[in-house]
Design a protein around this motif. Structure first.
Motif, PDB file in Angstrom:
ATOM      1  N   LEU A 210      52.841  27.170  84.571  1.00  0.00           N
ATOM      2  CA  LEU A 210      51.396  27.203  84.794  1.00  0.00           C
ATOM      3  C   LEU A 210      51.086  26.528  86.122  1.00  0.00           C
ATOM      4  O   LEU A 210      51.571  25.423  86.391  1.00  0.00           O
ATOM      5  CB  LEU A 210      50.670  26.464  83.654  1.00  0.00           C
ATOM      6  CG  LEU A 210      49.149  26.289  83.811  1.00  0.00           C
ATOM      7  CD1 LEU A 210      48.449  27.642  83.706  1.00  0.00           C
ATOM      8  CD2 LEU A 210      48.617  25.311  82.777  1.00  0.00           C
ATOM      9  N   ALA A 211      50.284  27.177  86.961  1.00  0.00           N
ATOM     10  CA  ALA A 211      49.802  26.567  88.200  1.00  0.00           C
ATOM     11  C   ALA A 211      48.426  25.959  87.925  1.00  0.00           C
ATOM     12  O   ALA A 211      47.583  26.577  87.294  1.00  0.00           O
ATOM     13  CB  ALA A 211      49.708  27.614  89.306  1.00  0.00           C
ATOM     14  N   ARG A 212      48.221  24.735  88.395  1.00  0.00           N
ATOM     15  CA  ARG A 212      46.955  24.050  88.172  1.00  0.00           C
ATOM     16  C   ARG A 212      46.808  22.907  89.162  1.00  0.00           C
ATOM     17  O   ARG A 212      47.713  22.645  89.965  1.00  0.00           O
ATOM     18  CB  ARG A 212      46.886  23.507  86.743  1.00  0.00           C
ATOM     19  CG  ARG A 212      47.982  22.491  86.392  1.00  0.00           C
ATOM     20  CD  ARG A 212      47.745  21.885  85.023  1.00  0.00           C
ATOM     21  NE  ARG A 212      48.805  20.998  84.557  1.00  0.00           N
ATOM     22  CZ  ARG A 212      48.925  19.718  84.886  1.00  0.00           C
ATOM     23  NH1 ARG A 212      48.046  19.166  85.748  1.00  0.00           N
ATOM     24  NH2 ARG A 212      49.898  18.977  84.399  1.00  0.00           N
ATOM     25  N   LEU A 213      45.674  22.239  89.106  1.00  0.00           N
ATOM     26  CA  LEU A 213      45.477  21.042  89.901  1.00  0.00           C
ATOM     27  C   LEU A 213      46.002  19.826  89.132  1.00  0.00           C
ATOM     28  O   LEU A 213      45.965  19.808  87.904  1.00  0.00           O
ATOM     29  CB  LEU A 213      44.001  20.854  90.234  1.00  0.00           C
ATOM     30  CG  LEU A 213      43.396  21.891  91.174  1.00  0.00           C
ATOM     31  CD1 LEU A 213      41.911  21.625  91.379  1.00  0.00           C
ATOM     32  CD2 LEU A 213      44.108  21.908  92.523  1.00  0.00           C
ATOM     33  N   PRO A 214      46.497  18.825  89.828  1.00  0.00           N
ATOM     34  CA  PRO A 214      47.066  17.660  89.134  1.00  0.00           C
ATOM     35  C   PRO A 214      45.992  16.703  88.647  1.00  0.00           C
ATOM     36  O   PRO A 214      44.865  16.686  89.156  1.00  0.00           O
ATOM     37  CB  PRO A 214      47.910  17.001  90.234  1.00  0.00           C
ATOM     38  CG  PRO A 214      47.154  17.311  91.489  1.00  0.00           C
ATOM     39  CD  PRO A 214      46.618  18.705  91.292  1.00  0.00           C
ATOM     40  N   SER A 215      46.353  15.912  87.658  1.00  0.00           N
ATOM     41  CA  SER A 215      45.496  14.795  87.263  1.00  0.00           C
ATOM     42  C   SER A 215      45.606  13.716  88.338  1.00  0.00           C
ATOM     43  O   SER A 215      46.487  13.756  89.207  1.00  0.00           O
ATOM     44  CB  SER A 215      45.950  14.228  85.915  1.00  0.00           C
ATOM     45  OG  SER A 215      47.219  13.592  86.054  1.00  0.00           O
ATOM     46  N   GLU A 216      44.720  12.741  88.263  1.00  0.00           N
ATOM     47  CA  GLU A 216      44.767  11.650  89.237  1.00  0.00           C
ATOM     48  C   GLU A 216      46.107  10.913  89.167  1.00  0.00           C
ATOM     49  O   GLU A 216      46.693  10.554  90.197  1.00  0.00           O
ATOM     50  CB  GLU A 216      43.614  10.680  88.971  1.00  0.00           C
ATOM     51  CG  GLU A 216      43.554   9.508  89.944  1.00  0.00           C
ATOM     52  CD  GLU A 216      42.406   8.567  89.653  1.00  0.00           C
ATOM     53  OE1 GLU A 216      42.444   7.420  90.131  1.00  0.00           O
ATOM     54  OE2 GLU A 216      41.464   8.976  88.933  1.00  0.00           O
ATOM     55  N   ARG A 217      46.587  10.693  87.945  1.00  0.00           N
ATOM     56  CA  ARG A 217      47.859   9.988  87.771  1.00  0.00           C
ATOM     57  C   ARG A 217      49.019  10.802  88.338  1.00  0.00           C
ATOM     58  O   ARG A 217      49.906  10.261  89.017  1.00  0.00           O
ATOM     59  CB  ARG A 217      48.084   9.689  86.292  1.00  0.00           C
ATOM     60  CG  ARG A 217      49.361   8.893  85.995  1.00  0.00           C
ATOM     61  CD  ARG A 217      49.437   8.500  84.523  1.00  0.00           C
ATOM     62  NE  ARG A 217      50.605   7.693  84.222  1.00  0.00           N
ATOM     63  CZ  ARG A 217      50.686   6.384  84.443  1.00  0.00           C
ATOM     64  NH1 ARG A 217      49.668   5.759  84.974  1.00  0.00           N
ATOM     65  NH2 ARG A 217      51.789   5.715  84.135  1.00  0.00           N
ATOM     66  N   GLU A 218      49.046  12.093  88.050  1.00  0.00           N
ATOM     67  CA  GLU A 218      50.116  12.953  88.558  1.00  0.00           C
ATOM     68  C   GLU A 218      50.118  12.972  90.079  1.00  0.00           C
ATOM     69  O   GLU A 218      51.173  12.850  90.716  1.00  0.00           O
ATOM     70  CB  GLU A 218      49.945  14.365  88.000  1.00  0.00           C
ATOM     71  CG  GLU A 218      50.216  14.467  86.508  1.00  0.00           C
ATOM     72  CD  GLU A 218      49.706  15.758  85.899  1.00  0.00           C
ATOM     73  OE1 GLU A 218      50.065  16.045  84.739  1.00  0.00           O
ATOM     74  OE2 GLU A 218      48.926  16.483  86.565  1.00  0.00           O
ATOM     75  N   ALA A 219      48.929  13.124  90.668  1.00  0.00           N
ATOM     76  CA  ALA A 219      48.830  13.166  92.130  1.00  0.00           C
ATOM     77  C   ALA A 219      49.308  11.857  92.749  1.00  0.00           C
ATOM     78  O   ALA A 219      49.993  11.853  93.785  1.00  0.00           O
ATOM     79  CB  ALA A 219      47.394  13.459  92.550  1.00  0.00           C
TER      80      ALA A 219
ATOM     81  N   SER B  61      47.720  15.005  97.610  1.00  0.00           N
ATOM     82  CA  SER B  61      46.281  15.097  97.416  1.00  0.00           C
ATOM     83  C   SER B  61      45.965  15.712  96.051  1.00  0.00           C
ATOM     84  O   SER B  61      46.639  16.654  95.616  1.00  0.00           O
ATOM     85  CB  SER B  61      45.670  15.978  98.516  1.00  0.00           C
ATOM     86  OG  SER B  61      44.352  16.344  98.192  1.00  0.00           O
ATOM     87  N   PRO B  62      44.926  15.210  95.354  1.00  0.00           N
ATOM     88  CA  PRO B  62      44.537  15.797  94.069  1.00  0.00           C
ATOM     89  C   PRO B  62      44.054  17.245  94.186  1.00  0.00           C
ATOM     90  O   PRO B  62      43.997  17.953  93.184  1.00  0.00           O
ATOM     91  CB  PRO B  62      43.394  14.882  93.589  1.00  0.00           C
ATOM     92  CG  PRO B  62      43.602  13.599  94.311  1.00  0.00           C
ATOM     93  CD  PRO B  62      44.146  13.988  95.652  1.00  0.00           C
ATOM     94  N   SER B  63      43.737  17.671  95.388  1.00  0.00           N
ATOM     95  CA  SER B  63      43.260  19.045  95.571  1.00  0.00           C
ATOM     96  C   SER B  63      44.396  20.027  95.860  1.00  0.00           C
ATOM     97  O   SER B  63      44.156  21.230  95.977  1.00  0.00           O
ATOM     98  CB  SER B  63      42.236  19.107  96.705  1.00  0.00           C
ATOM     99  OG  SER B  63      42.816  18.722  97.929  1.00  0.00           O
ATOM    100  N   ARG B  64      45.629  19.520  95.961  1.00  0.00           N
ATOM    101  CA  ARG B  64      46.773  20.393  96.173  1.00  0.00           C
ATOM    102  C   ARG B  64      47.336  20.834  94.827  1.00  0.00           C
ATOM    103  O   ARG B  64      47.572  20.010  93.936  1.00  0.00           O
ATOM    104  CB  ARG B  64      47.878  19.668  96.951  1.00  0.00           C
ATOM    105  CG  ARG B  64      47.506  19.322  98.381  1.00  0.00           C
ATOM    106  CD  ARG B  64      47.387  20.538  99.246  1.00  0.00           C
ATOM    107  NE  ARG B  64      48.624  21.283  99.323  1.00  0.00           N
ATOM    108  CZ  ARG B  64      48.717  22.493  99.860  1.00  0.00           C
ATOM    109  NH1 ARG B  64      47.647  23.089 100.335  1.00  0.00           N
ATOM    110  NH2 ARG B  64      49.868  23.112  99.907  1.00  0.00           N
ATOM    111  N   PRO B  65      47.577  22.140  94.614  1.00  0.00           N
ATOM    112  CA  PRO B  65      48.070  22.622  93.326  1.00  0.00           C
ATOM    113  C   PRO B  65      49.454  22.091  92.987  1.00  0.00           C
ATOM    114  O   PRO B  65      50.253  21.765  93.868  1.00  0.00           O
ATOM    115  CB  PRO B  65      48.100  24.151  93.509  1.00  0.00           C
ATOM    116  CG  PRO B  65      47.186  24.436  94.641  1.00  0.00           C
ATOM    117  CD  PRO B  65      47.308  23.256  95.552  1.00  0.00           C
TER     118      PRO B  65
END
Length: 246
Positions: free
Chosen positions: A189-198, A204-208
């Motif tokens: 699954l492609a998605r945006l990361p959570s704050e913790r994951e990023a 950046s949290p805006s990078r998939p």
């Protein structure tokens, strides 16, 4: 000596700086893994204020050309890693095959319970106890994937200590008699990361990101662990092997 920036030509100064730095990367003047000059040094180079430099660098981070490591600085992103997904998928083996140095870090470990689809994947009842491991996998010192793994109890009680000692889940499982395991299923699954994951992936949290959810079983077909690995999308290229390939 400052680098000339055209003003009043209809192209924002920060964009010209971003294009100049991108050209340095493409021409090899800035190499993968190299640390960039500081904001102050770049501001002096382009004869602009630090805010303008910061905006240019933020744009390149968003594009995946650069990455920011807290407390260390800004670095040029390296070439993508080919990550082979097959019945047997091992992070260290994937990296070693490409001449890259793998690394693993245990971020946390604790007892929890599972329910719903994860419980079903592990063939456990809702509310069954598991050991939850939170890990970070690294290539040449750069974070590649953030992982969460659930292992049934009491079968794998204390495996967090083994992981901390041997530095990989595969090696830790061997100490519990699991000499081999394969993937029963993988879900991507492609998605945006959570704050913790990023934060752990230093992106950046805006990078998939690319999420890989897997159910692993031993040679007897008994589930060993459920894994959710989140890969930095611009650092990894997934290669899916045909069914039956190792």
């Amino acid at each position: 000596m400052s680098e000339s920036i055209a003003r009043g030509q209809g192209i924002a100064v920060w964009r010209q700086i971003a294009e100049s730095l991108a050209a340095d990367v493409q021409a090899g003047r800035l190499k993968p893994g190299q640390r960039l000059a500081t904001e102050l040094e770049l501001a002096e180079r382009f004869a602009v204020n630090r805010h303008t430099v910061r905006r240019a660098m933020a744009t390149l981070v968003e594009q995946g050309l650069l990455r920011v490591e807290q407390g260390r600085g800004t670095f040029v992103n390296g070439a993508t890693v080919d990550y082979v997904l097959g019945r047997r998928t091992r992070f260290s083996a994937n990296l070693a095959a490409q001449g890259r140095e793998p690394g693993h870090r245990l971020l946390s470990a604790g007892l929890t319970t599972v329910s719903g689809s994860i419980a079903a994947d592990l063939e456990l009842a809702d509310g069954a106890p598991v050991l939850r491991l939170e890990t970070l996998s690294i290539a040449d010192g750069v974070p590649m994937s953030y992982g969460v793994h659930e292992l049934p109890l009491p079968r794998f009680a204390g495996i967090d200590q083994s992981y901390g000692r041997v530095g990989s889940l595969t090696a830790a499982l061997r100490e519990y008699g699991v000499v081999d395991y394969t993937r029963r299923v993988t879900r991507l699954l492609a998605r945006l990361p959570s704050e913790r994951e990023a934060r752990h992936l230093e992106q950046s949290p805006s990078r998939p990101v690319l999420q890989s959810e897997a159910v692993n079983v031993d040679s007897a077909g008994r589930p060993t662990h459920h894994s959710l690995a989140v890969f930095a999308g611009d650092r990894v290229q997934m290669i899916v092997q045909p069914d039956g390939a190792d």
